[in-house]
Motif scaffolding. Structure first.
Motif, PDB file in Angstrom:
ATOM      1  N   ILE A  20      64.409  57.031  51.048  1.00 23.47           N
ATOM      2  CA  ILE A  20      63.195  56.568  50.384  1.00 23.47           C
ATOM      3  C   ILE A  20      62.070  57.583  50.580  1.00 23.47           C
ATOM      4  CG2 ILE A  20      61.345  54.834  50.508  1.00 23.47           C
ATOM      5  CD1 ILE A  20      63.736  53.838  48.999  1.00 23.47           C
ATOM      6  N   ASP A  21      61.441  57.951  49.490  1.00 25.63           N
ATOM      7  CA  ASP A  21      60.274  58.824  49.568  1.00 25.63           C
ATOM      8  C   ASP A  21      59.128  58.031  50.182  1.00 25.63           C
ATOM      9  OD1 ASP A  21      57.799  60.188  48.853  1.00 25.63           O
ATOM     10  OD2 ASP A  21      59.041  61.433  47.542  1.00 25.63           O
ATOM     11  N   PRO A  22      58.545  58.456  51.303  1.00 26.03           N
ATOM     12  CA  PRO A  22      57.531  57.647  51.982  1.00 26.03           C
ATOM     13  C   PRO A  22      56.285  57.370  51.151  1.00 26.03           C
ATOM     14  CG  PRO A  22      57.642  59.856  52.929  1.00 26.03           C
ATOM     15  CD  PRO A  22      58.824  59.707  52.037  1.00 26.03           C
ATOM     16  N   ARG A  23      56.036  58.174  50.132  1.00 20.18           N
ATOM     17  CA  ARG A  23      54.849  57.944  49.305  1.00 20.18           C
ATOM     18  C   ARG A  23      54.907  56.629  48.540  1.00 20.18           C
ATOM     19  NH1 ARG A  23      54.933  62.970  45.518  1.00 20.18           N
ATOM     20  NH2 ARG A  23      57.168  62.454  45.652  1.00 20.18           N
ATOM     21  N   ILE A  24      56.130  56.138  48.310  1.00 19.57           N
ATOM     22  CA  ILE A  24      56.221  54.936  47.481  1.00 19.57           C
ATOM     23  C   ILE A  24      55.823  53.679  48.253  1.00 19.57           C
ATOM     24  CG2 ILE A  24      57.976  56.003  46.036  1.00 19.57           C
ATOM     25  CD1 ILE A  24      58.992  53.057  48.113  1.00 19.57           C
ATOM     26  N   ILE A  25      55.821  53.736  49.583  1.00 22.58           N
ATOM     27  CA  ILE A  25      55.457  52.557  50.370  1.00 22.58           C
ATOM     28  C   ILE A  25      54.025  52.137  50.041  1.00 22.58           C
ATOM     29  CG2 ILE A  25      55.130  51.627  52.684  1.00 22.58           C
ATOM     30  CD1 ILE A  25      58.061  52.085  51.955  1.00 22.58           C
ATOM     31  N   ASP A  26      53.102  53.087  50.101  1.00 25.98           N
ATOM     32  CA  ASP A  26      51.702  52.776  49.779  1.00 25.98           C
ATOM     33  C   ASP A  26      51.530  52.484  48.293  1.00 25.98           C
ATOM     34  OD1 ASP A  26      50.841  52.997  52.387  1.00 25.98           O
ATOM     35  OD2 ASP A  26      50.243  55.098  52.186  1.00 25.98           O
ATOM     36  N   ALA A  27      52.289  53.177  47.446  1.00 24.04           N
ATOM     37  CA  ALA A  27      52.168  52.952  46.003  1.00 24.04           C
ATOM     38  C   ALA A  27      52.570  51.527  45.637  1.00 24.04           C
ATOM     39  CB  ALA A  27      53.032  53.958  45.241  1.00 24.04           C
ATOM     40  N   LEU A  28      53.650  51.038  46.220  1.00 29.56           N
ATOM     41  CA  LEU A  28      54.077  49.662  45.957  1.00 29.56           C
ATOM     42  C   LEU A  28      53.079  48.667  46.547  1.00 29.56           C
ATOM     43  CD1 LEU A  28      57.913  49.869  46.737  1.00 29.56           C
ATOM     44  CD2 LEU A  28      56.853  49.701  44.477  1.00 29.56           C
ATOM     45  N   GLY A  29      52.688  48.903  47.792  1.00 29.97           N
ATOM     46  CA  GLY A  29      51.815  47.951  48.481  1.00 29.97           C
ATOM     47  C   GLY A  29      50.437  47.834  47.883  1.00 29.97           C
ATOM     48  N   SER A  30      49.978  48.882  47.197  1.00 29.84           N
ATOM     49  CA  SER A  30      48.625  48.860  46.628  1.00 29.84           C
ATOM     50  C   SER A  30      48.595  48.522  45.144  1.00 29.84           C
ATOM     51  CB  SER A  30      47.954  50.226  46.849  1.00 29.84           C
ATOM     52  OG  SER A  30      48.669  51.256  46.167  1.00 29.84           O
ATOM     53  N   TRP A  31      49.775  48.281  44.544  1.00 32.28           N
ATOM     54  CA  TRP A  31      49.795  47.975  43.104  1.00 32.28           C
ATOM     55  C   TRP A  31      49.090  46.639  42.868  1.00 32.28           C
ATOM     56  CZ3 TRP A  31      50.343  50.904  39.087  1.00 32.28           C
ATOM     57  CH2 TRP A  31      50.557  50.338  37.828  1.00 32.28           C
ATOM     58  N   PRO A  32      48.070  46.605  42.003  1.00 27.15           N
ATOM     59  CA  PRO A  32      47.223  45.406  41.862  1.00 27.15           C
ATOM     60  C   PRO A  32      47.765  44.349  40.898  1.00 27.15           C
ATOM     61  CG  PRO A  32      46.320  47.177  40.544  1.00 27.15           C
ATOM     62  CD  PRO A  32      47.530  47.744  41.248  1.00 27.15           C
ATOM     63  N   ALA A  33      49.050  44.087  40.978  1.00 27.32           N
ATOM     64  CA  ALA A  33      49.707  43.084  40.129  1.00 27.32           C
ATOM     65  C   ALA A  33      51.042  42.770  40.805  1.00 27.32           C
ATOM     66  CB  ALA A  33      49.917  43.637  38.715  1.00 27.32           C
ATOM     67  N   PRO A  34      51.723  41.705  40.361  1.00 29.92           N
ATOM     68  CA  PRO A  34      53.022  41.388  40.974  1.00 29.92           C
ATOM     69  C   PRO A  34      53.999  42.556  40.909  1.00 29.92           C
ATOM     70  CG  PRO A  34      52.278  39.565  39.614  1.00 29.92           C
ATOM     71  CD  PRO A  34      51.331  40.694  39.358  1.00 29.92           C
ATOM     72  N   VAL A  35      54.742  42.785  42.004  1.00 27.28           N
ATOM     73  CA  VAL A  35      55.761  43.833  42.076  1.00 27.28           C
ATOM     74  C   VAL A  35      57.109  43.172  42.330  1.00 27.28           C
ATOM     75  CG1 VAL A  35      56.605  45.850  43.322  1.00 27.28           C
ATOM     76  CG2 VAL A  35      54.139  45.552  42.961  1.00 27.28           C
ATOM     77  N   ILE A  36      58.056  43.401  41.426  1.00 30.80           N
ATOM     78  CA  ILE A  36      59.408  42.886  41.576  1.00 30.80           C
ATOM     79  C   ILE A  36      60.339  44.078  41.753  1.00 30.80           C
ATOM     80  CG2 ILE A  36      61.337  41.730  40.438  1.00 30.80           C
ATOM     81  CD1 ILE A  36      57.752  40.828  39.585  1.00 30.80           C
TER      82      ILE A  36
END
Length: 221
Positions: A20-36
């Motif tokens: 897993i690219d570590p950059r995606i952790i913050d990208a997913l966690g900060s997305w301002p809408a539901p993430v599936i």
């Protein structure tokens, strides 16, 4: 306003070595809408990724065979039928290809995964005899019910979460993501995606793997 996001893991949030690219952790966690998180992996993997990203687990696993959102578990596949295919395949002298421990299948509830190094043709023939199909995720062959898909499971979760799946952004790379692109409002294939995934997508990124995923988010925002 950011749209709901549906995203694959392997080949989309990962690097070429599947880490897993570590950059995606913050990208997913900060997305301002539901993430599936919608994946072919067994349920514990996307649940863990969601939790480590600071998200409530809202996931589609096993190519749509099982899904979780807001304390609701939806099961759509048939593990017993998949087991019968695996047993017949092994009786013919073939191996599932994941070793004695077989962590690829240990937690699966609705399908069976087979290594892509194992022969595909006899697997497809046996699956058809049992009314099942084989889907190639580019990381494994998945023996599953033909009426199960990421797209259908995502639609069911969207209804449970009370948003229109046609407003969502979906990002993926494999043939099992095509049904997700068909349901979502905007389908994005990363540059390393298969030809059929690219054909089904509305957008193809210039970046591959996690670079492509981050490019998709930046483009939408």
């Amino acid at each position: 306003m950011a749209p709901p996001l549906a995203v694959d893991i392997d080949g989309t949030l990962s690097r070429p070595d599947r880490s897993i690219d570590p950059r995606i952790i913050d990208a997913l966690g900060s997305w301002p809408a539901p993430v599936i998180i919608a994946t072919g992996k067994a349920l514990p993997f996307p649940v863990a990724l969601a939790q480590y990203s600071g998200l409530e687990p809202m996931v589609v696993a096993e190519n749509g065979g099982i899904a979780v959102a807001e304390d609701t578990l939806q099961v759509h596949g048939d593990r017993a039928a998949a087991d019968a295919v695996a047993e017949a395949y092994q009786r013919q002298g073939h191996d599932l290809g994941f070793g004695k421990l077989d962590l690829a299948n240990r937690w699966r509830e609705t399908e069976i995964a087979v290594s892509r190094e194992s022969p595909l043709e006899p697997l497809e023939a046996i699956a058809a005899e049992h009314g099942l199909e084989v889907v190639d995720s580019e990381y494994a062959y998945h023996v599953k019910s033909p009426d199960v898909s990421k797209g259908e499971a995502f639609e069911a979760l969207a209804a449970n979460l009370e948003f229109d799946p046609g407003t969502a952004l979906a990002v993926g790379d494999s043939p099992n993501d095509v049904s997700l692109f068909e349901v979502a409002g905007t389908g994005v294939a990363v540059a390393n995606a298969t030809a059929d995934a690219k054909d089904a997508a509305d957008i193809v990124t210039s970046g591959s793997y996690a670079d492509g995923f981050l490019e998709a988010l930046n483009t939408v925002l």
